[in-house]
Design an enzyme around this catalytic site. Structure first.
Site, PDB file in Angstrom:
ATOM      1  N   PHE A 188       0.822  -1.205   0.000  1.00  0.00           N
ATOM      2  CA  PHE A 188       0.000   0.000   0.000  1.00  0.00           C
ATOM      3  C   PHE A 188       0.860   1.260   0.000  1.00  0.00           C
ATOM      4  CE2 PHE A 188      -2.872  -3.037   2.113  1.00  0.00           C
ATOM      5  CZ  PHE A 188      -4.057  -2.815   1.418  1.00  0.00           C
ATOM      6  N   ASP A 189       0.505   2.198  -0.858  1.00  0.00           N
ATOM      7  CA  ASP A 189       0.989   3.562  -0.712  1.00  0.00           C
ATOM      8  C   ASP A 189       0.339   4.127   0.556  1.00  0.00           C
ATOM      9  OD1 ASP A 189       2.160   6.090  -1.508  1.00  0.00           O
ATOM     10  OD2 ASP A 189       0.153   6.683  -2.130  1.00  0.00           O
ATOM     11  N   LEU A 190       0.834   5.259   1.039  1.00  0.00           N
ATOM     12  CA  LEU A 190       0.285   5.830   2.268  1.00  0.00           C
ATOM     13  C   LEU A 190      -0.550   7.075   1.979  1.00  0.00           C
ATOM     14  CD1 LEU A 190       0.097   5.660   5.334  1.00  0.00           C
ATOM     15  CD2 LEU A 190       2.299   6.838   5.478  1.00  0.00           C
ATOM     16  N   ASP A 191       0.083   8.190   1.632  1.00  0.00           N
ATOM     17  CA  ASP A 191      -0.655   9.433   1.372  1.00  0.00           C
ATOM     18  C   ASP A 191      -1.587   9.274   0.174  1.00  0.00           C
ATOM     19  OD1 ASP A 191       0.780  10.569   3.405  1.00  0.00           O
ATOM     20  OD2 ASP A 191       2.136  11.694   2.116  1.00  0.00           O
TER      21      ASP A 191
END
Length: 218
Positions: A7-10
């Protein structure tokens, strides 16, 4: 069938616009520069910061890195906590873990920020790793490779691995590492059509759509 999910975060797990906007404004004020409009500030969420300063503030590479250092003066003290988890994302992660999926964060944000954010917003119990950049010049592909290494993902495992992100950098970084990427538009930070044009395997508008894709559409 997928087994590993990065997963990416922002813009993917969190709506981080408040902390990022405030810290961009802080950096530009200290530099005596005008702040871009809201629509431009949205483009700062997701990509490497130095790229955004160069692209949207007409800075040289050296000037952009200086702006990033000022940005972090505020972000790493206050800004990192000025965000919120996407609605339903924690419940989805809990269900995915119960079904045996192995999850990790792979973010361009410095890892020293990724770890406290993953703890504060409740992601940590569901993650096998919380990976970020070195805060210098690592690309998204570098971060994804590091995450794959930490999870023990070999070449044969890549067909069972997927990246989840909200910008073309996630799609392109995943492709460089030999894995696919599903795009999300929970917060509409990317310009319309960016994810499709960059080659995302699919684009999901809601957490429910994403969970269905990850567990059924393969």
């Amino acid at each position: 069938m997928y087994r590993y999910i990065l997963f990416d975060l922002d813009g993917t797990l969190t709506d981080s616009r408040e902390g990022i906007f405030n810290s961009v404004r802080y950096s530009l004020e200290k530099l005596g520069l005008p702040c871009p409009p809201y629509e431009t500030l949205l483009r700062f969420v997701g990509p490497p910061l130095q790229d955004s300063y160069e692209r949207y503030c007409d800075m040289t590479e050296q000037e952009a890195w200086h702006a990033v250092s000022i940005f972090r003066e505020r972000y790493e003290v206050i800004g990192w906590a000025e965000n919120k988890a996407a609605d339903g994302i924690l419940d989805m992660m809990r269900r995915l873990k119960e079904q045996g999926y192995v999850m990790a964060i792979a973010s361009s944000k410095p890892e020293r920020s990724v770890i406290p954010i993953s703890k504060k917003f409740g992601f940590a119990p569901y993650l096998a790793a919380a990976c970020g950049s070195d805060g210098k010049n690592e690309s998204k592909a570098d971060v994804i490779r590091n995450a794959c290494c930490r999870l023990g993902i070999g070449e044969e495992d890549k067909k069972h691995t997927i990246m989840v992100g909200d910008r073309r950098y996630d799609v392109e970084g995943a492709a460089e590492c030999g894995i696919s990427c599903v795009g999300v538009t929970f917060f509409d930070f990317a310009p319309p059509g960016e994810l499709e044009a960059s080659g995302a395997a699919a684009v999901c508008k809601t957490v429910e759509e994403l969970e269905t894709y990850l567990t059924e559409v393969q």
